[in-house]
Write a protein that holds these residues in place. Structure first.
Motif, PDB file in Angstrom:
ATOM      1  N   LYS A 121      10.043   8.869 -17.896  1.00  0.00           N
ATOM      2  CA  LYS A 121       9.917   8.223 -19.215  1.00  0.00           C
ATOM      3  C   LYS A 121       8.551   7.542 -19.339  1.00  0.00           C
ATOM      4  N   ILE A 122       8.127   6.861 -18.273  1.00  0.00           N
ATOM      5  CA  ILE A 122       6.822   6.192 -18.277  1.00  0.00           C
ATOM      6  C   ILE A 122       5.703   7.221 -18.375  1.00  0.00           C
ATOM      7  N   ARG A 123       5.831   8.319 -17.634  1.00  0.00           N
ATOM      8  CA  ARG A 123       4.784   9.348 -17.655  1.00  0.00           C
ATOM      9  C   ARG A 123       4.693  10.008 -19.027  1.00  0.00           C
ATOM     10  N   CYS A 124       5.833  10.274 -19.650  1.00  0.00           N
ATOM     11  CA  CYS A 124       5.829  10.905 -20.980  1.00  0.00           C
ATOM     12  C   CYS A 124       5.172   9.988 -22.017  1.00  0.00           C
ATOM     13  N   ALA A 125       5.479   8.697 -21.946  1.00  0.00           N
ATOM     14  CA  ALA A 125       4.915   7.738 -22.901  1.00  0.00           C
ATOM     15  C   ALA A 125       3.396   7.679 -22.778  1.00  0.00           C
ATOM     16  N   GLN A 126       2.885   7.696 -21.554  1.00  0.00           N
ATOM     17  CA  GLN A 126       1.443   7.643 -21.347  1.00  0.00           C
ATOM     18  C   GLN A 126       0.771   8.976 -21.665  1.00  0.00           C
ATOM     19  N   ALA A 127       1.491  10.071 -21.416  1.00  0.00           N
ATOM     20  CA  ALA A 127       0.926  11.399 -21.670  1.00  0.00           C
ATOM     21  C   ALA A 127       0.628  11.600 -23.148  1.00  0.00           C
ATOM     22  N   THR A 128       1.432  10.986 -24.027  1.00  0.00           N
ATOM     23  CA  THR A 128       1.178  11.100 -25.468  1.00  0.00           C
ATOM     24  C   THR A 128      -0.149  10.453 -25.861  1.00  0.00           C
ATOM     25  N   LYS A 129      -0.647   9.555 -24.987  1.00  0.00           N
ATOM     26  CA  LYS A 129      -1.940   8.898 -25.224  1.00  0.00           C
ATOM     27  C   LYS A 129      -3.060   9.550 -24.414  1.00  0.00           C
ATOM     28  N   GLY A 130      -2.713  10.644 -23.722  1.00  0.00           N
ATOM     29  CA  GLY A 130      -3.709  11.320 -22.901  1.00  0.00           C
ATOM     30  C   GLY A 130      -4.041  10.559 -21.634  1.00  0.00           C
ATOM     31  N   LYS A 131      -3.097   9.745 -21.152  1.00  0.00           N
ATOM     32  CA  LYS A 131      -3.347   8.916 -19.975  1.00  0.00           C
ATOM     33  C   LYS A 131      -2.271   9.143 -18.920  1.00  0.00           C
ATOM     34  N   GLN A 132      -2.535   8.596 -17.730  1.00  0.00           N
ATOM     35  CA  GLN A 132      -1.539   8.545 -16.670  1.00  0.00           C
ATOM     36  C   GLN A 132      -1.246   7.079 -16.375  1.00  0.00           C
ATOM     37  N   PRO A 133       0.027   6.731 -16.112  1.00  0.00           N
ATOM     38  CA  PRO A 133       0.379   5.328 -15.871  1.00  0.00           C
ATOM     39  C   PRO A 133      -0.248   4.783 -14.585  1.00  0.00           C
ATOM     40  N   LYS A 134      -0.784   3.573 -14.670  1.00  0.00           N
ATOM     41  CA  LYS A 134      -1.420   2.951 -13.513  1.00  0.00           C
ATOM     42  C   LYS A 134      -0.395   2.536 -12.455  1.00  0.00           C
ATOM     43  N   GLN A 135       0.861   2.304 -12.892  1.00  0.00           N
ATOM     44  CA  GLN A 135       1.879   1.819 -11.946  1.00  0.00           C
ATOM     45  C   GLN A 135       2.384   2.910 -11.016  1.00  0.00           C
ATOM     46  N   LEU A 136       2.134   4.194 -11.361  1.00  0.00           N
ATOM     47  CA  LEU A 136       2.683   5.311 -10.595  1.00  0.00           C
ATOM     48  C   LEU A 136       1.575   6.127  -9.942  1.00  0.00           C
ATOM     49  N   CYS A 159       0.862  -1.186   0.000  1.00  0.00           N
ATOM     50  CA  CYS A 159       0.000   0.000   0.000  1.00  0.00           C
ATOM     51  C   CYS A 159       0.899   1.237   0.000  1.00  0.00           C
ATOM     52  N   ILE A 160       1.790   1.274  -0.967  1.00  0.00           N
ATOM     53  CA  ILE A 160       2.762   2.347  -1.120  1.00  0.00           C
ATOM     54  C   ILE A 160       2.812   2.718  -2.600  1.00  0.00           C
ATOM     55  N   ASP A 161       2.600   3.990  -2.908  1.00  0.00           N
ATOM     56  CA  ASP A 161       2.605   4.463  -4.287  1.00  0.00           C
ATOM     57  C   ASP A 161       3.965   5.035  -4.655  1.00  0.00           C
ATOM     58  N   ILE A 162       4.365   4.846  -5.904  1.00  0.00           N
ATOM     59  CA  ILE A 162       5.626   5.394  -6.401  1.00  0.00           C
ATOM     60  C   ILE A 162       5.337   6.722  -7.091  1.00  0.00           C
ATOM     61  N   CYS A 163       5.907   7.800  -6.564  1.00  0.00           N
ATOM     62  CA  CYS A 163       5.730   9.126  -7.153  1.00  0.00           C
ATOM     63  C   CYS A 163       6.778   9.381  -8.224  1.00  0.00           C
ATOM     64  N   LEU A 211      -0.984  13.254  -6.448  1.00  0.00           N
ATOM     65  CA  LEU A 211       0.016  14.307  -6.323  1.00  0.00           C
ATOM     66  C   LEU A 211      -0.642  15.674  -6.534  1.00  0.00           C
ATOM     67  N   PRO A 212      -0.336  16.654  -5.670  1.00  0.00           N
ATOM     68  CA  PRO A 212      -1.034  17.952  -5.715  1.00  0.00           C
ATOM     69  C   PRO A 212      -0.498  18.906  -6.780  1.00  0.00           C
ATOM     70  N   PHE A 213      -0.326  18.400  -8.004  1.00  0.00           N
ATOM     71  CA  PHE A 213       0.156  19.216  -9.114  1.00  0.00           C
ATOM     72  C   PHE A 213      -0.602  18.839 -10.383  1.00  0.00           C
ATOM     73  N   GLU A 214      -0.503  19.721 -11.388  1.00  0.00           N
ATOM     74  CA  GLU A 214      -1.013  19.403 -12.719  1.00  0.00           C
ATOM     75  C   GLU A 214       0.064  18.619 -13.465  1.00  0.00           C
ATOM     76  N   LEU A 215      -0.308  17.513 -14.079  1.00  0.00           N
ATOM     77  CA  LEU A 215       0.658  16.700 -14.825  1.00  0.00           C
ATOM     78  C   LEU A 215       1.337  17.510 -15.917  1.00  0.00           C
ATOM     79  N   LYS A 216       0.561  18.265 -16.690  1.00  0.00           N
ATOM     80  CA  LYS A 216       1.114  19.046 -17.807  1.00  0.00           C
ATOM     81  C   LYS A 216       2.148  20.047 -17.295  1.00  0.00           C
TER      82      LYS A 216
END
Length: 324
Positions: free
Chosen positions: A206-221, A59-63, A236-241
């Motif tokens: 790298k994972i976030r950038c790859a998913q962002a091109t699809k308009g998504k956020q990675p489920k693993q993070l 029950c620990i998320d990777i930021c 996370l209290p920020f805007e991804l973009k």
């Protein structure tokens, strides 16, 4: 003398922590052995794969994370409330993905009858597992031990692979969290292992950038939930973009080998967090050098040290200068 781990990790103060594990036999463990010419780069993939797997169990998320040649950075969020919500069955199923478990646990999962005494001992076992599932110490232990066994098997040797203790820093506020995440995500660029964030192998960016091109956020993070507001969802209290743009802009400054300056008009997130633009580059290139122990603005540091009964406030001058 270093602080005891239980005094470094206090969920009543913050659930965000920066952890670093370093190898004891240096670069050839995960990089390239200059004497033999043999590459061990594939081990970085082992660490990333194991890290993302453990995030699904604990029950620990990777930021943020970055797997370097001889050390690993990871920014973690401890979701202890999620651990408390898990059913007894869910706790056992998760733990059995990592360890064999006990006879009583397997009987319970197979719906076999347990008497009162057996149930008493099973409840104690489940309580301990529930605690471990939201423990950073257990998370890092399971991560590092698995990699060490694989590496020693490949090397045909025994002994330590990682240093005995991992380094842990409490991130007390949004400014400390964002600065540390950017510091971790930009590690390969600073080390001249990559030219852009999206090319930085074995990193969260790298994972976030790859998913962002699809308009998504990675489920693993851990997800970006947007700017803080009254009814704030988990994340996370920020805007991804805004974060991706800021990391890209910072990476460009780092690659020029100059001190650089990021205009606040180009990086409004810095303005919201009250971080001076000319301090940002130092934060994202020297985070571990300028901060020792907990990181946060002066008020957050005062409260943390008071609750933890610390007589000294480590790095308070740098926190005051760079984060306010």
């Amino acid at each position: 003398m270093g602080l005891a781990r239980k005094r470094q990790i206090s969920l009543s103060d913050t659930r965000y922590y920066h952890c670093v594990s370093r190898c004891v036999r240096r670069a050839f463990l995960c990089g390239e052995d200059k004497f033999t010419g043999k590459s061990y780069e594939h081990r970085r993939g082992w660490v990333e794969e194991r890290l993302l797997f453990l995030a699904q169990v604990f029950c620990i998320d990777i930021c943020a994370f970055a797997v370097m040649s001889n050390h690993t950075h990871v920014v973690l969020y401890v979701d202890d409330k999620k651990a408390q919500r898990l059913s007894d069955r869910a706790v056992l199923i998760r733990w059995h993905k990592l360890f064999k478990g006990s006879i009583l646990g397997h009987k319970y999962l197979h719906n076999e009858r347990l008497d009162k005494g057996q149930r008493f001992f099973l409840d104690k076992e489940i309580k301990e597992y529930r605690h471990r599932l939201c423990s950073i110490s257990w998370f890092m232990r399971v991560l590092n031990e698995g990699i060490a066994r694989e590496a020693n098997k490949e090397d045909g040797c025994t002994g330590r692979f990682w240093e005995g203790r991992f380094k842990s820093q409490a991130l007390l506020d949004e400014a400390a969290l964002m600065a540390c995440m950017a510091y971790v995500d930009l590690n390969p660029i600073r080390a001249k292992m990559a030219k852009t964030p999206e090319e930085s192998a074995h990193t969260s960016i790298k994972i976030r950038c790859a998913q962002a091109t699809k308009g998504k956020q990675p489920k693993q993070l851990a997800r970006f939930a947007g700017s803080p507001r009254k009814h704030m969802p988990k994340g996370l209290p920020f805007e991804l973009k805004s974060y991706l743009e800021l990391v890209e802009l910072t990476g460009k400054c780092i690659r020029t080998d100059k001190r650089g300056y990021i205009d606040s008009n180009q990086a409004p997130i810095l303005e919201r967090l009250n971080i001076k633009a000319d301090n940002w580059l130092k934060l994202t290139t020297q985070f571990e050098k300028v901060f020792h122990g907990a990181v946060g603005k002066e008020h957050a540091m005062d409260l943390y040290c008071e609750r933890q009964q610390h007589k000294r406030r480590p790095s308070i001058s740098n926190c005051t200068m760079l984060l306010s």
